[in-house]
Design an enzyme around this catalytic site. Structure first.
Site, PDB file in Angstrom:
ATOM      1  N   LYS A 205      19.123  35.669  54.560  1.00 21.93           N
ATOM      2  CA  LYS A 205      19.931  36.374  55.555  1.00 21.93           C
ATOM      3  C   LYS A 205      21.291  35.697  55.753  1.00 21.93           C
ATOM      4  O   LYS A 205      22.348  36.327  55.665  1.00 21.93           O
ATOM      5  CB  LYS A 205      19.162  36.430  56.879  1.00 21.93           C
ATOM      6  CG  LYS A 205      19.953  36.918  58.056  1.00 21.93           C
ATOM      7  CD  LYS A 205      20.346  38.355  57.891  1.00 21.93           C
ATOM      8  CE  LYS A 205      21.352  38.772  58.914  1.00 21.93           C
ATOM      9  NZ  LYS A 205      21.745  40.160  58.799  1.00 21.93           N
ATOM     10  N   PHE A 250      33.132  45.538  49.561  1.00 25.64           N
ATOM     11  CA  PHE A 250      33.620  44.370  50.321  1.00 25.64           C
ATOM     12  C   PHE A 250      34.788  43.685  49.625  1.00 25.64           C
ATOM     13  O   PHE A 250      34.937  42.472  49.660  1.00 25.64           O
ATOM     14  CB  PHE A 250      32.466  43.402  50.639  1.00 25.64           C
ATOM     15  CG  PHE A 250      31.679  43.901  51.814  1.00 25.64           C
ATOM     16  CD1 PHE A 250      30.931  45.055  51.710  1.00 25.64           C
ATOM     17  CD2 PHE A 250      31.739  43.262  53.044  1.00 25.64           C
ATOM     18  CE1 PHE A 250      30.243  45.572  52.805  1.00 25.64           C
ATOM     19  CE2 PHE A 250      31.054  43.771  54.144  1.00 25.64           C
ATOM     20  CZ  PHE A 250      30.311  44.931  54.014  1.00 25.64           C
ATOM     21  N   CYS A 261      28.194  39.769  63.655  1.00 24.21           N
ATOM     22  CA  CYS A 261      27.400  39.046  62.657  1.00 24.21           C
ATOM     23  C   CYS A 261      28.188  38.075  61.795  1.00 24.21           C
ATOM     24  O   CYS A 261      27.901  36.884  61.776  1.00 24.21           O
ATOM     25  CB  CYS A 261      26.682  40.044  61.764  1.00 24.21           C
ATOM     26  SG  CYS A 261      25.671  41.178  62.717  1.00 24.21           S
TER      27      CYS A 261
HETATM   28  C1  UGA Z   1      27.092  42.940  58.579  1.00 23.69           C
HETATM   29  C2  UGA Z   1      26.409  43.041  57.205  1.00 23.69           C
HETATM   30  O1  UGA Z   1      27.181  43.900  56.357  1.00 23.69           O
HETATM   31  C3  UGA Z   1      24.984  43.583  57.338  1.00 23.69           C
HETATM   32  O2  UGA Z   1      24.350  43.559  56.071  1.00 23.69           O
HETATM   33  C4  UGA Z   1      24.207  42.681  58.308  1.00 23.69           C
HETATM   34  O3  UGA Z   1      22.891  43.144  58.517  1.00 23.69           O
HETATM   35  C5  UGA Z   1      24.919  42.633  59.632  1.00 23.69           C
HETATM   36  O4  UGA Z   1      26.264  42.131  59.437  1.00 23.69           O
HETATM   37  C6  UGA Z   1      24.121  41.727  60.529  1.00 23.69           C
HETATM   38  O5  UGA Z   1      23.957  40.542  60.191  1.00 23.69           O
HETATM   39  O6  UGA Z   1      23.554  42.211  61.518  1.00 23.69           O
HETATM   40  P1  UGA Z   1      28.297  44.661  60.256  1.00 23.69           P
HETATM   41  O7  UGA Z   1      28.679  43.457  61.050  1.00 23.69           O
HETATM   42  O8  UGA Z   1      27.709  45.825  60.964  1.00 23.69           O
HETATM   43  O9  UGA Z   1      27.222  44.248  59.116  1.00 23.69           O
HETATM   44  O10 UGA Z   1      29.601  45.186  59.551  1.00 23.69           O
HETATM   45  P2  UGA Z   1      30.232  45.247  58.093  1.00 23.69           P
HETATM   46  O11 UGA Z   1      30.297  46.639  57.633  1.00 23.69           O
HETATM   47  O12 UGA Z   1      29.595  44.290  57.185  1.00 23.69           O
HETATM   48  O13 UGA Z   1      31.737  44.788  58.408  1.00 23.69           O
HETATM   49  C7  UGA Z   1      32.031  43.508  58.946  1.00 23.69           C
HETATM   50  C8  UGA Z   1      33.526  43.292  59.047  1.00 23.69           C
HETATM   51  O14 UGA Z   1      34.087  43.103  57.757  1.00 23.69           O
HETATM   52  C9  UGA Z   1      34.311  44.438  59.683  1.00 23.69           C
HETATM   53  O15 UGA Z   1      35.254  43.908  60.584  1.00 23.69           O
HETATM   54  C10 UGA Z   1      35.006  45.104  58.511  1.00 23.69           C
HETATM   55  O16 UGA Z   1      36.215  45.716  58.879  1.00 23.69           O
HETATM   56  C11 UGA Z   1      35.233  43.912  57.602  1.00 23.69           C
HETATM   57  N1  UGA Z   1      35.367  44.273  56.181  1.00 23.69           N
HETATM   58  C12 UGA Z   1      34.315  44.807  55.504  1.00 23.69           C
HETATM   59  C13 UGA Z   1      36.567  44.035  55.528  1.00 23.69           C
HETATM   60  O17 UGA Z   1      37.557  43.538  56.112  1.00 23.69           O
HETATM   61  N2  UGA Z   1      36.664  44.365  54.192  1.00 23.69           N
HETATM   62  C14 UGA Z   1      35.635  44.871  53.499  1.00 23.69           C
HETATM   63  O18 UGA Z   1      35.806  45.140  52.291  1.00 23.69           O
HETATM   64  C15 UGA Z   1      34.433  45.124  54.182  1.00 23.69           C
END
Ligand code: UGA
Length: 442
Positions: A205, A250, A261
């Site tokens: 995780k 990502f 997270c």
């Molecule tokens: C993240 C993980 O993706 C999940 O797999 C995990 O279960 C979760 O944390 C957790 O530990 O509970 P989440 O926080 O909902 O999920 O959001 P993400 O979609 O992963 O995005 C996280 C951040 O990264 C956002 O601020 C998003 O804007 C940013 N991001 C994402 C980027 O800047 N670039 C990218 O290419 C992708």
């Protein structure tokens, strides 16, 4: 999917975002679920069909399975009906960056001695937590309690789908009945299964989140170098992502990652390593790059506007990402504070996160629509890539603005559309128009 009536009933302790999605997901699979929370108001609301978080599809799922979902503040209800008690309580960061496990420990304390129950840990916890809990159980004369680590990989905004169609299910256990029972619970999803020891499951995780955060900080640094060299990070990411070993996900450069997270888990893994005497150098950089990335917009604004004193800045989107009202660690928090510190006036609009944002952001003028926010602004900063922002009529916006600068913090808008409206477009890691060579130039 099986909907047999003899499906294993389960308990879920904690009705936050992970707990509720897990409960509703298992209800969809045919299981009866006893959801327990110490927050009486929340349980009362849930009994009346009020979902405390904004998550697409969740309300419908809870509604559809009301007969299978039981809400209570009394742990005894879950203990009576279920053997498996999923723990989905919060593990927020402490000031030191370690995870705060007080809610987890309260659950452990509350368990009675039993040799027919198991705790199934969904909350994100440091490696070694399972071992500690098992020792606590033994010391408290509850050695018969089983323990399973079952980390959660849901993404906010697509959590329901992530539950029902996961990339993998990870189960860490001691090879006893409880591990087998959790494997059985997830079987209807037909997802790839990694069954392993408890510590390895805990590490999967943390390492997964830290790796994804590293990927984002990496592409953000590439974007920053693109700005120095005239390359376009969107093209670069496309070219990199087609390599199977890298993959396209990502790799979107922007103004940093936020949420409940990544920031927390990256810091927690760094601390965990430090506590064990290992200096996790790479993660220090991942965190630092992300902090600086949130602030880079300031320099971009100053480059075009000079001093920001008295400037009207419009923020489009406030949530840490689209399709959620979650504001935790959102880049908008840093940006709105920095802008006000620099003397700007800030107005902002978010389609769903305004209520949450008002709790955390001061001094910002909240508007009811993007159009209203942009009116009279010297510059617009797109902070969160809500779908509705792509459909904006930029010619209309241009005529209502005082200035002409659009900073696209998520490389989400079509630069040519923005420029055709007579506006100046600036993304993250993308060259200004004048630097572009004509298409087809070799
Ligand atoms: C993240 C993980 O993706 C999940 O797999 C995990 O279960 C979760 O944390 C957790 O530990 O509970 P989440 O926080 O909902 O999920 O959001 P993400 O979609 O992963 O995005 C996280 C951040 O990264 C956002 O601020 C998003 O804007 C940013 N991001 C994402 C980027 O800047 N670039 C990218 O290419 C992708």
């Amino acid at each position: 999917m099986s909907h047999s009536t003899d499906s294993e009933p389960i308990g879920v302790i904690g009705t936050g975002y992970v707990g509720l999605v897990t409960a509703a997901g298992f209800a969809e699979l045919g299981n009866d679920v006893w959801c327990i929370d110490i927050d009486e108001a929340k349980i009362k609301g849930l009994k009346n069909g009020r979902i405390p978080i904004w998550e697409p599809g969740l309300e419908e799922l809870v509604e559809r399975h009301r007969a299978r979902l039981h809400f209570s503040t009394d742990l005894a209800d879950a203990l009576e009906h279920a053997r498996l008690l999923f723990v989905a309580v919060g593990t927020p960061p402490t000031y030191s960056g370690d995870a705060d496990l007080s809610a987890v420990h309260a659950v452990v304390e509350a368990m009675p001695a039993s040799d027919r129950h198991a705790l199934v840990m969904k909350s994100t916890v440091p490696v070694g937590t399972g071992a500690t809990i098992k020792r606590l159980f033994a010391e408290q004369g509850k050695g018969g309690f089983s323990y399973v680590s079952c980390p959660e990989f849901l993404k906010e905004g697509s959590a329901v789908n992530d539950f029902l169609d996961p990339d993998r299910v990870v189960i860490g256990d001691d090879g006893d009945w409880a591990g087998d029972a959790v494997v059985g619970l997830y079987a209807p999803l037909e997802a790839p299964l990694v069954r392993t020891d408890i510590k390895s499951a805990e590490m999967v995780k943390l390492a997964s989140n830290a790796f994804l955060a590293t990927k984002i900080s990496f592409i953000n640094e590439i974007a920053n170098v693109c700005e120095e060299t005239g390359a376009d990070v969107v093209e670069v990411a496309k070219g990199m992502g087609l390599d199977d070993r890298i993959g396209p996900k990502f790799l979107q450069a922007g103004i940093g990652f936020g949420g409940s997270c990544f920031p927390k888990d990256v810091t927690a893994l760094k601390q965990l390593a430090g506590n064990s005497g290992y200096h996790f150098q790479l993660l220090n950089s991942v965190i630092e790059v992300n902090e600086l990335q949130k602030r880079r917009v300031m320099a971009k604004l100053e480059k075009h506007l000079g001093s920001l004193v008295g400037k009207e800045i419009a923020l489009l989107g406030l949530a840490f990402k689209p399709n959620t009202d979650d504001m935790r660690e959102a880049s908008s928090l840093v940006l709105s504070a920095r802008l006000q510190a620099a003397g700007s006036r800030v107005r902002a609009y978010d389609p769903v996160a305004e209520e949450e944002a008002r709790k955390l952001i001061r001094g910002v003028d909240f508007k009811a629509s993007a159009v209203e926010t942009v009116e009279g602004a010297d510059a617009v900063v797109l902070v969160t890539e809500w779908a509705e922002f792509a459909a904006l009529d930029f010619a209309e916006l241009a005529s209502s603005m005082r200035g002409s600068l659009v900073i696209d913090g998520r490389n989400f808008l079509d630069p040519s559309k923005v420029r055709e409206a007579g506006l100046t477009y600036e993304g993250i890691g993308r060259p200004a128009l004048k630097d572009r060579e004509p298409a087809g130039t070799t």
